[in-house]
Design an enzyme around this catalytic site. Structure first.
Site, PDB file in Angstrom:
ATOM      1  N   THR A   1       0.847  -1.194   0.000  1.00 48.58           N
ATOM      2  CA  THR A   1       0.000   0.000   0.000  1.00 48.58           C
ATOM      3  C   THR A   1       0.882   1.242   0.000  1.00 48.58           C
ATOM      4  O   THR A   1       2.065   1.167   0.304  1.00 48.58           O
ATOM      5  CB  THR A   1      -0.909  -0.025   1.247  1.00 48.58           C
ATOM      6  OG1 THR A   1      -1.679  -1.221   1.209  1.00 48.58           O
ATOM      7  CG2 THR A   1      -1.867   1.141   1.332  1.00 48.58           C
TER       8      THR A   1
ATOM      9  N   GLU B   1      -7.557  -7.641  -3.045  1.00 50.79           N
ATOM     10  CA  GLU B   1      -8.261  -6.960  -1.951  1.00 50.79           C
ATOM     11  C   GLU B   1      -9.353  -7.816  -1.301  1.00 50.79           C
ATOM     12  O   GLU B   1      -9.736  -7.587  -0.150  1.00 50.79           O
ATOM     13  CB  GLU B   1      -8.868  -5.662  -2.468  1.00 50.79           C
ATOM     14  CG  GLU B   1      -8.813  -4.528  -1.481  1.00 50.79           C
ATOM     15  CD  GLU B   1      -7.378  -4.086  -1.214  1.00 50.79           C
ATOM     16  OE1 GLU B   1      -7.030  -3.960  -0.039  1.00 50.79           O
ATOM     17  OE2 GLU B   1      -6.627  -3.879  -2.179  1.00 50.79           O
TER      18      GLU B   1
ATOM     19  N   ASP C   1      -9.151  -9.099   2.142  1.00 50.40           N
ATOM     20  CA  ASP C   1      -9.376  -8.212   3.295  1.00 50.40           C
ATOM     21  C   ASP C   1     -10.735  -8.481   3.953  1.00 50.40           C
ATOM     22  O   ASP C   1     -11.033  -7.942   5.017  1.00 50.40           O
ATOM     23  CB  ASP C   1      -9.303  -6.733   2.884  1.00 50.40           C
ATOM     24  CG  ASP C   1      -7.897  -6.172   3.035  1.00 50.40           C
ATOM     25  OD1 ASP C   1      -7.001  -6.927   3.434  1.00 50.40           O
ATOM     26  OD2 ASP C   1      -7.701  -4.979   2.757  1.00 50.40           O
TER      27      ASP C   1
ATOM     28  N   GLY D   1      -1.130  -2.108   6.429  1.00 50.12           N
ATOM     29  CA  GLY D   1      -2.122  -3.118   6.783  1.00 50.12           C
ATOM     30  C   GLY D   1      -2.787  -2.787   8.108  1.00 50.12           C
ATOM     31  O   GLY D   1      -3.102  -1.630   8.402  1.00 50.12           O
TER      32      GLY D   1
HETATM   33  O1  DON Z   1      -7.116  -1.907   3.010  1.00 52.75           O
HETATM   34  C1  DON Z   1      -6.375  -2.448   3.804  1.00 52.75           C
HETATM   35  O2  DON Z   1      -6.507  -2.357   4.994  1.00 52.75           O
HETATM   36  C2  DON Z   1      -5.200  -3.255   3.290  1.00 52.75           C
HETATM   37  N1  DON Z   1      -5.469  -3.743   1.990  1.00 52.75           N
HETATM   38  C3  DON Z   1      -3.978  -2.408   3.329  1.00 52.75           C
HETATM   39  C4  DON Z   1      -2.755  -3.215   3.097  1.00 52.75           C
HETATM   40  C5  DON Z   1      -1.561  -2.461   3.459  1.00 52.75           C
HETATM   41  O3  DON Z   1      -1.604  -1.367   3.941  1.00 52.75           O
HETATM   42  C6  DON Z   1      -0.288  -3.097   3.278  1.00 52.75           C
HETATM   43  N2  DON Z   1       0.762  -2.147   3.650  1.00 52.75           N
HETATM   44  N3  DON Z   1       1.813  -1.924   3.594  1.00 52.75           N
END
Ligand code: DON
Length: 581
Positions: A395, A432, A435, A482
């Site tokens: 992300t 995604e 998640d 994350g």
């Molecule tokens: O939307 C979310 O919470 C996750 N898909 C975010 C993943 C993420 O931030 C990975 N980071 N480095």
């Protein structure tokens, strides 16, 4: 006025008491017309060439949203492991003349064929990597529609111009970053990134992983952007590019259900942003499926958990306990608000926060969710099953303020590094859908964050914009990471406002993530080791980690203008019309 310099805070942590003090603001303007924005622009983005693209648009007189689109199109090329056209994200926009914050939800949507048990093999939960690389992991990408929505709302530069920097780089060549290159050898061993069509040839030309500094081109990406630039979003959601996405998502024995109809039906959702008071500030956050409201919860629980005249150790403890309580509520209640009732207002009600702060969980125990309905004397919210979504790194976050004081806080993602490791038209496709709460048992209550056709998975992404008492811009913040995103982002709020740190000091300060039974402390940075020892002494189950994968890009409207910084844990940079502090 700073009561104690943050350098002193770092050095004297655990030995000296400091008093909390509130930020000061110098802008007394009643209206934008009477008081034009005096500070110029600033962009803090995860890759210097993307920061340059933002600065170029801002120098041409572009709005923050123009800069955001240009910067993100470059990030999709230079940081493909983190976000891009094949993913989605959340954008929070502050329009100074409106004194208001708007939230655009460009999160990936579940295909119409998605099913609650699509990550189960019989009654057994699939291994995480199996789910992650399967076609079922791919949601309808939201990025391109998000570009269009924000440009329609506020864009000042022509749409076609916004893609120029990325097209030029993709067509003429760019250096592979150390961040992209570093994960390729290990991903070849544990994923299909070196096997799947498209990704294998692009990231492992002649079977060898790309090296940092190697100059490559991505003509497919350039062509995709040219078509989006000239034909608009229909070039992406219908026709050949959509077909390439659908084909890649359906490919293989573990192909998914994504269809052309799913692509054509995708819509950005404008949801209400939520602003909650904290001291004399107003923290404005994205609403579910984002975990944004946690910023308001953590800050307000923190204040309630602070003893009078706290020591620095007690401040860190209050931060840990505030996180533990807020995460437990988030994990239980949050999902797609179009499918479940997420009791955001109740969770932020001061009576609930008072009661929640009065029942902190013992350091060694697992924090459990509270019941705001009970505290507020209302009928109880639905009963949900526990949710233990896994969220690995993939992300990016950027913060931009334009020449007129408008701002954007954007967190964009493909979920895991390189998403589902599936490729279409010059970019990777997201994973995604993992998640969502993947586990499903028809005999148990449904998790709030259950897979449902058309739904959007709960997200930890928390782009945040803080306003002052006059509803003028105070801070723009956010991070990837994350499940740790709420912790990273809250560290900048509390670090800057309560611990009196500069933006850079707050970003650099060791990350502390207190979710569930353990408290993770980044001991690779000072004073992480001392914090770890102190928290262990309190009885917390501390897990020491060397480096925590935040990517905080933060801008503060300080007493002398804009102050911004990029997270040293990633490769970002800051550019502004005036030197940053
Ligand atoms: O939307 C979310 O919470 C996750 N898909 C975010 C993943 C993420 O931030 C990975 N980071 N480095």
């Amino acid at each position: 006025m700073r009561l104690i310099s943050s350098r002193s805070f770092l050095l004297l942590l655990f030995t000296f008491s400091i008093n909390a003090c509130s930020p000061t603001r110098t802008n007394n303007a009643e209206t934008v017309a009477e008081n034009p924005w005096p500070y110029g622009f600033m962009a803090a983005v995860a890759n210097p060439l993307a920061t340059e693209a933002a600065a170029e648009m801002l120098s041409r007189g572009g709005h923050a949203v123009d800069a955001a689109i240009a910067a993100h199109a470059v990030l999709g090329l230079l940081e493909p492991e983190s976000s891009g056209l094949g993913g989605g994200g959340f954008m929070l926009i502050f329009e100074r003349s409106e004194h208001a914050v708007r939230f655009f939800d460009g999160r990936e949507a579940a295909p119409s064929g998605a099913r609650a048990d699509m990550f189960m093999s019989g009654n057994r939960l699939q291994g995480y990597l199996d789910s992650n690389q399967s076609g079922n992991a791919v949601g309808v990408p939201g990025t391109v529609a998000l570009y269009k929505s924000i440009h329609d709302a506020y864009g000042k530069l022509p749409w076609t111009e916004l893609f120029e920097p990325a097209i030029l780089l993709a067509a003429e060549g760019f250096e592979v970053s150390s961040k992209t290159a570093s994960s390729l050898p290990s991903l070849a061993l544990r994923s299909r990134l070196d096997e799947n069509p498209g990704v294998a040839q692009y990231f492992y030309p002649n079977g060898e992983p790309l090296k940092a500094g190697q100059v490559i081109r991505n003509p497919e990406y350039a062509e995709t952007l040219r078509r989006i630039a000239s034909e608009g979003t229909s070039a992406f959601y219908t026709g050949e590019i959509a077909e390439a996405i659908v084909t890649a998502a359906q490919a293989g024995e573990d192909g998914g259900t994504l269809t052309m109809q799913d692509m054509a039906s995708y819509r950005v959702i404008e949801r209400p942003a939520i602003c909650g008071a904290w001291r004399e500030l107003n923290i404005c956050a994205a609403t579910p499926p984002s975990s944004g409201p946690m910023q308001i919860m953590i800050a307000n629980l923190y204040d309630r958990l602070l003893p009078r005249l706290p020591t620095n150790t007690q401040r860190v403890k209050a931060f840990v306990d505030a996180q533990r309580l807020a995460y437990a509520d988030r994990d239980y209640y949050f999902g797609d608000p179009d499918h479940v009732n997420v009791p955001v207002e109740e969770l932020l009600d001061s009576r609930y926060l008072d009661s929640r702060a009065n029942s902190p969980t013992a350091p060694g125990a697992v924090p459990i969710h509270g019941d705001p309905a009970k505290v507020l004397g209302r009928s109880s919210a639905a009963v949900f099953a526990a949710d233990s979504t896994v969220e690995p790194a993939g992300t990016t976050h950027f913060s931009i303020v334009d020449n007129e004081g408008n701002a954007i806080s954007a967190t964009m993602t493909v979920e895991s590094p390189f998403g589902s490791k599936r490729w279409a038209a010059g970019f990777v496709l997201n994973n995604e859908m993992t998640d969502f709460a993947r586990a499903y048992d028809p005999d148990e209550p449904e998790p709030a964050n259950m897979v449902r056709p058309g739904a959007r998975p709960r997200s930890s992404m928390s782009p945040t914009i803080v306003l002052d008492a006059r509803n003028e811009l105070f801070m723009v913040t956010g991070s990837p990471g994350g499940n740790s995103i709420p912790a990273y982002t809250a560290k900048t709020l509390i670090g800057i406002v309560d611990w009196q740190m500069s933006v850079k000091e707050a970003i650099d300060f060791p990350n502390i993530i207190a979710r569930g039974q353990t408290v993770r402390v980044e001991v690779g940075r000072e004073p992480g080791q001392a914090m770890s020892s102190a928290l262990t002494e309190y009885g917390y189950q501390v897990q020491e980690s060397q480096g925590e994968d935040s990517g905080l890009h933060v801008i503060l409207v300080g007493e002398n203008g804009l102050e911004g910084a990029a997270d040293p844990r990633r490769l970002g940079s800051v550019m502004s019309t005036a030197p940053s502090h």
